[in-house]
Write an enzyme that holds these catalytic residues in place. Structure first.
Site, short mmCIF file in Angstrom:
data_model
loop_
_atom_site.label_atom_id
_atom_site.label_comp_id
_atom_site.label_asym_id
_atom_site.label_seq_id
_atom_site.Cartn_x
_atom_site.Cartn_y
_atom_site.Cartn_z
N SER A 31 34.21 38.41 39.27
CA SER A 31 34.52 37.68 40.52
C SER A 31 33.24 37.22 41.21
CB SER A 31 35.29 38.60 41.47
OG SER A 31 36.53 38.95 40.93
N GLY A 103 41.55 31.93 34.91
CA GLY A 103 42.33 31.64 36.11
C GLY A 103 41.45 31.53 37.34
N GLN A 179 42.36 34.60 44.89
CA GLN A 179 42.16 33.25 44.35
C GLN A 179 42.73 32.20 45.30
OE1 GLN A 179 43.81 33.40 40.40
NE2 GLN A 179 42.18 34.71 39.63
N ASP A 330 43.85 44.30 38.43
CA ASP A 330 43.50 44.09 37.02
C ASP A 330 43.46 45.40 36.23
OD1 ASP A 330 43.29 41.36 37.39
OD2 ASP A 330 41.17 41.45 37.93
C1 S3P Z 1 40.28 37.46 41.20
C2 S3P Z 1 41.44 37.72 41.87
C3 S3P Z 1 42.60 38.38 41.25
C4 S3P Z 1 42.26 39.02 39.91
C5 S3P Z 1 41.38 38.14 39.08
C6 S3P Z 1 40.07 37.86 39.80
C7 S3P Z 1 39.18 36.79 41.92
O1 S3P Z 1 43.62 37.42 41.05
O2 S3P Z 1 43.42 39.34 39.19
O3 S3P Z 1 41.07 38.75 37.84
O4 S3P Z 1 38.03 36.82 41.45
O5 S3P Z 1 39.44 36.22 42.99
P1 S3P Z 1 44.68 37.05 42.22
O6 S3P Z 1 43.92 36.42 43.30
O7 S3P Z 1 45.65 36.09 41.59
O8 S3P Z 1 45.31 38.36 42.59
#
Ligand code: S3P
Length: 448
Positions: A31, A103, A179, A330
């Site tokens: 992140s 993602g 996110q 996660d």
């Molecule tokens: C993340 C947020 C999480 C997490 C992803 C990393 C981020 O997702 O599952 O691996 O770096 O902002 P969500 O925001 O969909 O919960």
């Protein structure tokens, strides 16, 4: 990542190991790594990054930042320099921004593009193409961006046209998601007004911390019993700021649980970020009876980090409350593996978000457990695992569905199960933890 005659899957098998021992340092936090490249791009001048995760997901974000006009150079292992064109001066990319499996990279960059008068196409692998993007596109269109093309159900490939002047909005996120929050804030950066994001359950706060570190005016205050209200003043003068990326707690989780379940083990995992919005797994494992202690606690790059000492432990099943999910979102695959070795039942509540990760993780975890003769059940959004009190038969082949965390979790299971555990494909591990195998083997893991 494709799987066809030219790109065959690469299975990997884990066998019962002798006691794990030694010290290791997992790679940089994913992140924080994505965000350091993005904010370096939005600041004018040179940002120096140390400890960047050089996993495929993050490298895709680096490519996308280059396509928007940043100069990004690798100076040495983990040591990177970003020279940003700066907020408001991004270029329109000539080609599709291909985020592979990522993602986070794709969603955060949608926020960046949405706040600039440029058009970009977003795409990725078969896993990313299945992931819901409406949750990002909805707020971004409220902020003035336009979705010119999208695949069915608001999925990639997506052609997005950003706003010349993003509107200031107050947005309440429908699910706890860093996110979504980050995409709205990154778009709001280039708004002449104030952007407010409200979340009823606090999600990881790396974007807020890093924006403040780069000079933005941003405030975060409590909202309701578990939430936060974040207020960002638009059009800040972002100045380059050095970033030191701490070790990723989500990657540290794999050697950590391995040491708990392989009898006789004792290891130290160094420099792990212990941000309270990321430490739900540690809390849960401690409730289960895990012998975990924190040494050498210190501040590094604006985060608290520690060396974590872990010793093999007798674990007991627990009830994991739904409110804890955002701080360990996660980590459920690896927690399920720990639960399989615990005595009694572990109930993990409120896991609906797991259905929209790199795979439908709820189903993938349950299928992997069953393939290894672990009793489990999905009840609504809860996962119930009935542990084998230190014993798991194993012997299964686990389908990973292009999901790195499913692959690593079940390989860890194989280190302590009675029979080998095989994952059908290990290639995706490189998205977040390229040295997983080598790091684990140094501690005593056995893979073939
Ligand atoms: C993340 C947020 C999480 C997490 C992803 C990393 C981020 O997702 O599952 O691996 O770096 O902002 P969500 O925001 O969909 O919960």
């Amino acid at each position: 990542m494709q799987t066809d005659a030219e790109h065959p899957a690469s299975p990997l098998r884990a066998s019962r190991a002798r006691a794990l021992s030694g010290r290791c340092r997992p790679p940089g936090d994913k992140s924080v790594s994505h965000r350091s490249l993005i904010l370096g791009t939005l600041a004018v001048g040179e940002t120096a990054i140390e400890g960047l995760l050089e996993g495929e997901d993050v490298l895709r974000t680096a490519e996308a930042c280059r396509a928007l006009g940043a100069r990004i150079d690798r100076l040495g292992p983990g040591s990177w320099s970003v020279r940003g064109p700066g907020l408001g001066s991004l270029l329109e990319p000539r080609e599709t921004l291909d985020f592979g499996n990522a993602g986070t990279g794709s969603r955060l960059m949608m926020g960046v593009v949405a706040g600039h008068p440029i058009t970009a196409r977003f795409d990725g692998d078969a896993s990313l193409r299945k992931r819901p993007m409406r949750r990002i596109l909805d707020p971004l269109t409220q902020q003035g961006a336009r979705v010119l093309e999208e695949a069915e159900g608001g999925r990639c490939p997506i052609l997005l046209r950003g706003a010349a002047e993003p509107l200031p909005v107050e947005y309440k996120t429908p699910v706890a998601s860093a996110q979504i929050k980050s995409a709205v804030l990154l778009c709001g950066l280039n708004s002449p007004g104030r952007t407010v994001v409200i979340e009823s359950e606090a999600s990881r706060d790396h974007t807020e911390k890093m924006l403040a570190h780069f000079g933005a005016r941003i405030a975060s205050e409590p909202f309701g019993p578990h939430g936060r209200k974040i207020t960002l003043e638009g059009r800040p003068e972002l100045r380059p700021a050095p970033v030191r990326v701490p070790a990723d707690p989500s990657s540290a989780a794999f050697p950590l649980v391995a040491a708990l379940i392989v009898p006789g083990s004792e290891i130290v995992i160094e420099g792990v970020m212990i941000n309270p919005l990321r430490n739900g797994l540690l809390t849960t494992l401690q409730e289960m009876g895990a012998r975990i202690s924190f040494e050498n606690r210190r501040a590094e790059g604006g985060e608290e980090v520690a060396d974590i000492r872990v010793a093999a432990s007798t674990l007991a099943g627990v009830d994991v409350p739904a409110e804890r999910a955002p701080s360990m979102i996660d980590e459920y695959p690896i927690l399920a593996v720990a639960a399989a070795f615990a005595g009694g039942e572990t109930r993990m509540r409120g896991l609906s978000e797991l259905r929209v990760k790199e795979s439908d993780r709820l189903e993938a975890i349950a299928a992997g457990l069953r393939a290894n003769a672990v009793e489990c059940e999905i009840s609504g959004d809860d996962l119930i695992v009935r542990g084998g009190t230190g014993r798991v038969s194993g012997g299964g082949v686990v389908e990973t569905h292009l999901d790195h965390r499913i692959a690593m979790s079940f390989l860890v299971m194989g280190l302590a199960a009675e029979q080998d555990v095989t994952v059908d494909d290990d290639r995706m591990i490189a998205t977040s933890f390229p040295d997983f195998r080598a790091l684990m083997e140094v501690l005593g893991a056995r893979f073939a």
